[in-house]
Motif scaffolding. Structure first.
Motif, short mmCIF file in Angstrom:
data_model
loop_
_atom_site.label_atom_id
_atom_site.label_comp_id
_atom_site.label_asym_id
_atom_site.label_seq_id
_atom_site.Cartn_x
_atom_site.Cartn_y
_atom_site.Cartn_z
N VAL A 90 -10.70 -2.94 -4.08
CA VAL A 90 -10.22 -2.63 -5.43
C VAL A 90 -8.83 -2.00 -5.35
CG1 VAL A 90 -10.60 -1.26 -7.50
CG2 VAL A 90 -12.52 -2.43 -6.40
N ALA A 91 -8.66 -1.06 -4.41
CA ALA A 91 -7.36 -0.38 -4.29
C ALA A 91 -6.26 -1.38 -3.96
CB ALA A 91 -7.42 0.70 -3.21
N ARG A 92 -6.52 -2.30 -3.03
CA ARG A 92 -5.49 -3.28 -2.66
C ARG A 92 -5.19 -4.21 -3.83
NH1 ARG A 92 -5.69 0.09 -0.12
NH2 ARG A 92 -6.51 0.35 1.98
N ARG A 93 -6.23 -4.56 -4.59
CA ARG A 93 -5.99 -5.44 -5.72
C ARG A 93 -5.15 -4.74 -6.78
NH1 ARG A 93 -11.14 -6.53 -8.56
NH2 ARG A 93 -10.63 -4.60 -9.59
N GLU A 94 -5.53 -3.48 -7.10
CA GLU A 94 -4.84 -2.77 -8.18
C GLU A 94 -3.41 -2.44 -7.79
OE1 GLU A 94 -6.20 -2.43 -11.32
OE2 GLU A 94 -7.70 -3.73 -10.39
N GLU A 95 -3.14 -2.26 -6.50
CA GLU A 95 -1.75 -2.01 -6.07
C GLU A 95 -0.98 -3.33 -5.89
OE1 GLU A 95 -1.38 2.07 -3.50
OE2 GLU A 95 -2.23 0.37 -2.45
N LEU A 96 -1.61 -4.44 -6.26
CA LEU A 96 -1.03 -5.78 -6.17
C LEU A 96 -0.79 -6.23 -4.74
CD1 LEU A 96 1.57 -5.47 -9.07
CD2 LEU A 96 -0.54 -6.77 -9.11
N VAL A 97 -1.44 -5.52 -3.79
CA VAL A 97 -1.26 -5.89 -2.39
C VAL A 97 -1.86 -7.26 -2.12
CG1 VAL A 97 -1.84 -5.28 -0.02
CG2 VAL A 97 -1.22 -3.49 -1.64
N PRO A 106 0.84 -1.20 0.00
CA PRO A 106 0.00 0.00 0.00
C PRO A 106 0.88 1.25 0.00
CG PRO A 106 -0.71 -1.56 1.69
CD PRO A 106 0.61 -2.05 1.17
N SER A 107 0.60 2.18 -0.91
CA SER A 107 1.50 3.32 -1.07
C SER A 107 1.46 4.26 0.12
CB SER A 107 1.17 4.07 -2.37
OG SER A 107 -0.22 4.30 -2.44
N GLU A 108 0.38 4.21 0.91
CA GLU A 108 0.27 5.17 2.02
C GLU A 108 0.88 4.68 3.32
OE1 GLU A 108 -0.69 8.20 1.83
OE2 GLU A 108 -1.47 8.19 -0.21
N LEU A 109 1.39 3.45 3.36
CA LEU A 109 2.07 2.99 4.58
C LEU A 109 3.54 3.36 4.52
CD1 LEU A 109 0.69 -0.63 5.27
CD2 LEU A 109 0.01 1.51 6.35
N THR A 110 4.15 3.52 5.69
CA THR A 110 5.59 3.77 5.71
C THR A 110 6.32 2.43 5.59
OG1 THR A 110 5.80 3.52 8.09
CG2 THR A 110 5.26 5.72 7.29
N VAL A 117 9.56 6.64 5.89
CA VAL A 117 9.13 7.18 4.60
C VAL A 117 7.98 6.34 4.04
CG1 VAL A 117 9.92 7.68 2.25
CG2 VAL A 117 11.47 7.97 4.19
N ARG A 118 6.99 7.04 3.48
CA ARG A 118 5.87 6.31 2.86
C ARG A 118 6.35 5.58 1.60
NH1 ARG A 118 0.67 9.52 4.07
NH2 ARG A 118 1.01 9.76 6.32
N VAL A 119 5.74 4.44 1.34
CA VAL A 119 6.14 3.62 0.20
C VAL A 119 6.05 4.41 -1.11
CG1 VAL A 119 5.43 1.64 -1.21
CG2 VAL A 119 5.60 1.41 1.27
N LYS A 120 5.04 5.28 -1.23
CA LYS A 120 4.87 6.02 -2.49
C LYS A 120 6.02 6.99 -2.74
CE LYS A 120 2.02 9.67 -0.52
NZ LYS A 120 0.71 10.31 -0.47
N GLN A 121 6.76 7.34 -1.67
CA GLN A 121 7.87 8.28 -1.86
C GLN A 121 9.20 7.58 -2.12
OE1 GLN A 121 6.98 10.21 1.73
NE2 GLN A 121 5.79 11.84 0.78
N LEU A 132 -6.25 -0.43 9.15
CA LEU A 132 -6.80 0.67 9.95
C LEU A 132 -5.98 1.93 9.73
CD1 LEU A 132 -8.96 1.39 12.07
CD2 LEU A 132 -7.29 0.83 13.84
N THR A 133 -4.65 1.78 9.69
CA THR A 133 -3.78 2.92 9.42
C THR A 133 -4.14 3.53 8.07
OG1 THR A 133 -2.04 1.69 10.57
CG2 THR A 133 -1.37 3.63 9.32
N LEU A 134 -4.35 2.66 7.07
CA LEU A 134 -4.69 3.15 5.73
C LEU A 134 -6.03 3.85 5.73
CD1 LEU A 134 -3.49 0.10 3.67
CD2 LEU A 134 -2.59 2.42 3.52
N LEU A 135 -6.98 3.29 6.47
CA LEU A 135 -8.31 3.91 6.56
C LEU A 135 -8.19 5.31 7.14
CD1 LEU A 135 -11.37 3.25 6.20
CD2 LEU A 135 -11.37 2.51 8.58
#
Lengths: 310, 259
Positions: free
Chosen positions: B87-94, A93-97, A130-134, B21-24
């Motif tokens: 959908v977001a997790r799938r498209e990011e290949l998570v 996930p791009s928003e996690l560090t 750092v966030r993954v997206k960066q 939860l962090t992502l939410l």
């Protein structure tokens, strides 16, 4: 026990996609414990399609896969705790560090080593916040590698581990993979970098259009290929003016404009005869290039042969 | 043996749910929708309620508002939020990456859904207390029915979200693919329009909609006007939908983007 010898066993493996495209067309190979095995091939050769079957992400259309003696698709629970996987791209996930991603993954792995240790192995410890997206593309590859190593796996699948890395990052990754081999880890990697396969792999297979074109140690694969001599014909000379090619030990030739390319399995004999001839004729051979067989030659040779055959 | 299996499974679920939860929390639009919509929408429909004959169905403004609020929470905090998340997790290949690890498929879906489901549960609790205390909804006569309704509603929303995500290609198109269930449920399942005020023949069909039983149980738990047979019938319909949704997800859920 047989499974201790062959950590990965692939027999007549096939993969067909939904549209009917046959990406893997019956391949067979095995990887021994503690070995680094490289699947080499151009884009679309079937490397990733094959590795995904070994990782247990999809069911083969035919044939058989055994990883540590188990079917990685049907017996997921038996295989996964002992394997580490690095996909060809992304997956975080791009928003996690970096630290949050590692913590999440560590929570999903049995017997995980400390996250910081895994991040230090790949030189990412300083980027935890750092966030993954960066992250840069290379840093993401290294994060992926760190997570694949979290569970101290017996078998490691690395799908193009160094794509997007700079030269230094690539060397660091190679060094890390060699260290892993010393601790007994079995590594299967895919790459389209020839020097990566040549320098790293104990054995390799060159894939072409879903089939194994050739396999063996880098030295064996290279030795099976002819060496190459190329030069431009001196002014006023024609191909027929050269000494009979058969007597030079040449096994194949082509003429591209005025550039002659000779292939030989007896490089010294062919080169000597050619140079003696040139000296006798008192001519220069412009652009003379003499090279022994390399993996690159083998690679290009295979692609060329298949095209001719098609 | 089961404890040995369950302990790591619990640990894995916790790790995944924590990340989710962090992502939410970092998804501003999800947070805004999740917090504001269920709280604000019922109050905007309140004026319309004054014109309805609620007493006939044993309802009052408080119980109708409560049902509407919990329904909105189901639809917006849990269902639509989870369609986007899957959908977001799938498209990011998570999802694909997670499947290379030790997590089972069910664990991956459950762990991803858990924070949104907990958010829905928390909202339902807050709304219940809010309506009881400030809108004279009255204490629920059969709280276990309300609890059962909330539980089945949350489970069904999560399962239907996974199913909707299977045929949603991008996070943007999730706004569209989630609409049918949202509309149908608001109109037919007793969320925006109390089920008791629908014409009879129409109402009996609407009782079979996916979220109708959950809403009916929530509301019935408050009014106490749900017979044991009706409660059982609702539970059976909810269970049938849940079984169908789980079957469909197992059969059709997409773990990777289309190529």
């Amino acid at each position: 026990m047989d499974t201790n010898e062959h950590v990965i066993e692939v027999t007549d493996l096939r993969r067909v996609y939904g549209g009917g495209f046959e990406a893997v067309r019956g391949i067979t190979f095995s990887v021994n414990r503690g070995e680094i095995f490289a699947l080499l091939g151009t884009n679309g050769a079937g490397k990733t399609s094959t590795v995904e079957l070994l990782e247990g992400l999809a069911r083969p259309a035919g044939g058989r896969v055994r990883v540590l003696g188990h079917d990685p698709y049907e017996e997921r629970a038996a295989v996964r705790p002992r394997t580490g996987v690095m996909l060809q791209e992304g997956g975080f996930p791009s928003e996690l560090t970096v630290a949050e991603t590692a913590r999440m993954w560590a929570g999903c792995v049995s017997g995980a080593r400390p996250e910081t240790e895994a991040l230090e192995l790949v030189g990412l410890a300083g980027r935890s916040g750092v966030r993954v997206k960066q992250l840069s593309g290379g840093e993401r590859r290294r994060l992926d590698l760190a997570l694949a190593l979290l569970g101290e796996p017996e078998v490691l699948f690395l799908d193009e581990p160094t794509t997007g890395l700079d030269a230094e990052g690539r060397r660091d990754t190679w060094e890390l993979v060699r260290q892993l081999r010393e601790t007994g880890t079995t590594v299967l990697l895919t790459t389209h970098y020839l020097e990566e396969a040549e320098g790293l792999a104990d054995r390799l297979a060159i894939l072409h259009e879903g089939r194994i074109a050739t396999t063996g140690t880098p030295a064996e694969v290279t030795a099976a290929q002819p060496a190459r001599i190329s030069f431009r014909l001196p002014d006023g000379y024609f191909l027929g003016d050269l000494p009979p090619l058969g007597e030079l030990g040449v096994c194949g030739h082509e003429l591209d404009g005025r550039v002659v390319r000779l292939r030989t399995r007896e490089l010294q004999r062919a080169a000597t005869a050619l140079l003696v001839w040139a000296q006798g004729e008192r001519v220069e051979l412009p652009g003379l290039d003499v090279r022994s067989a390399s993996l690159e030659e083998a690679f290009l040779g295979i692609a060329r042969e298949q095209e001719v055959a098609a | 043996m089961s404890a040995l299996v369950l302990a790591p499974a619990g640990r894995r679920l916790r790790a995944l749910a924590r990340a989710e939860l962090t992502l939410l929390g970092r998804n501003r639009s999800a947070v805004t929708t999740a917090l504001l919509v269920p709280l604000a929408l019922p109050f905007t429909v309140r004026p319309a309620l004054d014109g309805m004959d609620l007493q006939r169905s044993g309802l009052n403004t408080g119980t109708v508002m409560l049902t509407a609020a919990i329904g909105f929470s189901f639809l917006f905090s849990v269902y639509t939020g989870l369609v986007s998340a899957f959908v977001a997790r799938r498209e990011e290949l998570v999802l694909k990456r997670l499947r290379t690890g030790e997590l089972g498929d069910a664990e991956i879906l459950l762990g991803t859904a858990l924070p949104a489901a907990c958010l829905g549960l928390a909202q339902s609790l807050v709304l219940t207390f809010g309506c009881v205390l400030f809108l004279d909804a009255g204490a629920p006569r059969a709280p276990y029915l309300t609890a059962l309704g909330v539980l089945t509603g949350l489970l069904l929303c999560a399962a239907l979200a996974a199913l909707t995500a299977s045929f949603t290609r991008t996070v943007e198109s999730a706004q569209v693919t989630a609409l049918p269930l949202v509309f149908v449920s608001m109109l037919g399942s007793g969320i925006a329009i109390p089920a008791g005020t629908l014409p009879d023949r129409f109402a009996s069909v609407c009782e079979l909609l996916p979220l109708s039983p959950a809403i009916r149980l929530v509301s019935g738990g408050f009014t106490g006007r749900l017979s044991a047979a009706e409660a059982l019938a609702s539970a059976a319909v909810a269970l049938a939908w849940l079984a169908a949704a789980v079957f469909a997800v197992r059969r059709w859920f997409r773990w990777e983007p289309r190529r």
